[in-house]
Design a protein around this motif. Sequence first.
Motif, mmCIF file in Angstrom:
data_model
loop_
_atom_site.group_PDB
_atom_site.id
_atom_site.type_symbol
_atom_site.label_atom_id
_atom_site.label_comp_id
_atom_site.label_asym_id
_atom_site.label_seq_id
_atom_site.Cartn_x
_atom_site.Cartn_y
_atom_site.Cartn_z
ATOM 1 N N LYS B 21 0.833 -1.205 0.000
ATOM 2 C CA LYS B 21 0.000 0.000 0.000
ATOM 3 C C LYS B 21 0.872 1.262 0.000
ATOM 4 N N GLU B 22 1.914 1.255 0.826
ATOM 5 C CA GLU B 22 2.821 2.414 0.876
ATOM 6 C C GLU B 22 3.477 2.658 -0.477
ATOM 7 N N LEU B 23 3.927 1.585 -1.117
ATOM 8 C CA LEU B 23 4.584 1.725 -2.420
ATOM 9 C C LEU B 23 3.616 2.269 -3.466
ATOM 10 N N ILE B 24 2.415 1.719 -3.519
ATOM 11 C CA ILE B 24 1.434 2.163 -4.514
ATOM 12 C C ILE B 24 1.106 3.646 -4.295
ATOM 13 N N GLU B 25 0.890 4.024 -3.041
ATOM 14 C CA GLU B 25 0.550 5.419 -2.756
ATOM 15 C C GLU B 25 1.719 6.344 -3.074
ATOM 16 N N ASP B 26 2.925 5.891 -2.781
ATOM 17 C CA ASP B 26 4.101 6.731 -3.038
ATOM 18 C C ASP B 26 4.319 6.919 -4.541
ATOM 19 N N ILE B 27 4.212 5.828 -5.306
ATOM 20 C CA ILE B 27 4.413 5.965 -6.755
ATOM 21 C C ILE B 27 3.260 6.760 -7.363
ATOM 22 N N ALA B 28 2.038 6.563 -6.865
ATOM 23 C CA ALA B 28 0.905 7.365 -7.372
ATOM 24 C C ALA B 28 1.181 8.858 -7.177
ATOM 25 N N ALA B 29 1.754 9.220 -6.042
ATOM 26 C CA ALA B 29 2.067 10.637 -5.787
ATOM 27 C C ALA B 29 3.146 11.133 -6.751
ATOM 28 N N ARG B 30 4.115 10.276 -7.042
ATOM 29 C CA ARG B 30 5.172 10.661 -7.998
ATOM 30 C C ARG B 30 4.584 10.834 -9.407
ATOM 31 N N ILE B 31 3.650 9.930 -9.784
ATOM 32 C CA ILE B 31 3.006 10.046 -11.099
ATOM 33 C C ILE B 31 2.208 11.353 -11.164
ATOM 34 N N ALA B 32 1.500 11.657 -10.089
ATOM 35 C CA ALA B 32 0.667 12.875 -10.062
ATOM 36 C C ALA B 32 1.512 14.121 -10.322
ATOM 37 N N LYS B 33 2.741 14.130 -9.788
ATOM 38 C CA LYS B 33 3.636 15.279 -10.013
ATOM 39 C C LYS B 33 4.049 15.371 -11.474
ATOM 40 N N LYS B 34 4.214 14.207 -12.124
ATOM 41 C CA LYS B 34 4.665 14.180 -13.512
ATOM 42 C C LYS B 34 3.532 14.395 -14.499
ATOM 43 N N MET B 35 2.274 14.175 -14.080
ATOM 44 C CA MET B 35 1.128 14.290 -14.983
ATOM 45 C C MET B 35 0.114 15.270 -14.384
ATOM 46 N N PRO B 36 0.348 16.568 -14.584
ATOM 47 C CA PRO B 36 -0.504 17.568 -13.927
ATOM 48 C C PRO B 36 -1.968 17.517 -14.378
ATOM 49 N N ASP B 37 -2.270 16.914 -15.541
ATOM 50 C CA ASP B 37 -3.658 16.821 -15.982
ATOM 51 C C ASP B 37 -4.399 15.634 -15.365
ATOM 52 N N ALA B 38 -3.669 14.771 -14.671
ATOM 53 C CA ALA B 38 -4.297 13.568 -14.115
ATOM 54 C C ALA B 38 -4.839 13.825 -12.710
ATOM 55 N N VAL B 39 -6.088 13.382 -12.492
ATOM 56 C CA VAL B 39 -6.634 13.313 -11.135
ATOM 57 C C VAL B 39 -6.335 11.886 -10.672
ATOM 58 N N VAL B 40 -5.400 11.730 -9.750
ATOM 59 C CA VAL B 40 -4.864 10.404 -9.429
ATOM 60 C C VAL B 40 -5.504 9.836 -8.160
ATOM 61 N N ARG B 41 -5.977 8.605 -8.270
ATOM 62 C CA ARG B 41 -6.521 7.874 -7.126
ATOM 63 C C ARG B 41 -5.888 6.490 -7.106
ATOM 64 N N VAL B 42 -5.975 5.796 -5.985
ATOM 65 C CA VAL B 42 -5.489 4.419 -5.915
ATOM 66 C C VAL B 42 -6.637 3.472 -5.592
ATOM 67 N N GLY B 43 -6.446 2.204 -5.930
ATOM 68 C CA GLY B 43 -7.409 1.157 -5.595
ATOM 69 C C GLY B 43 -6.666 -0.164 -5.499
#
Lengths: 133, 133
Positions: B21-43
């Motif tokens: 869970k920590e890894l998924i959330e951390d990488i999701a946050a990194r992706i969000a920084k790289k893709m400003p048009d994306a509204v990023v959520r995890v599941g």
Amino acid sequence: MENQKFGLLVVGHGSSMPYNKELIEDIAARIAKKMPDAVVRVGFMNMNKPTIKEGLDSFNGTGVRKIVVFPLFLAKGVHIKEDIPNLIGLKEGQKRITYNGYDIVYADPLGSDDLIAELSCRRVTQAFAVYES
Amino acid sequence: MENQKFGLLVVGHGSSMPYNKELIEDIAARIAKKMPDAVVRVGFMNMNKPTIKEGLDSFNGTGVRKIVVFPLFLAKGVHIKEDIPNLIGLKEGQKRITYNGYDIVYADPLGSDDLIAELSCRRVTQAFAVYES
């Protein structure tokens, strides 16, 4: 890191489908190109061959004394903390063991990193092609 | 790829341990920084919350119409080919579906790439520190 031949066992999860084995073998080949001092072998935790033990034994005759066991997994979890250590005789938390005269160290899995995020963005961008087709 | 807000659901395996869970959330946050048009959520496929369905529903009110479901796994396998498609209503091999008015596409997992090999080499080099300690 010394400039001396060493063993590198790339450990995969294993799968009833062919994709995990293909991925582990392909990445192991890419690592071998980047690390010319490494004698690279693969081993699978379950379902595929060679097993981890068979992978370790495949260093016989190569002349290496040190073997890094690298679990090619994304995150720590039960496989990394318990299953793979059990298979190579490591107690939980232990990072180094002697096996058949080899000095083995157990590496961390990939973990979180911007390189993973970069590749993730590429897959997301590729998925957008479906909208445009 | 159009310059327009879209949803990105980063799907993790889920685990009884906290690391996935920590890894998924951390990488999701990194992706969000790289893709400003994306509204990023995890599941998560299993064991953790939010579930994939809860993740999809969390786009309600965000204004996005398109959602990329990205499975943050290394290789294709049973989870990628069957389990996650089943959870979002995709038939095997299908890449696009409408759900609650959202136009959903299903991305490929990370797969084999030199970026993974590069990070692997870093972990192997770090493991060598055990020999030198």
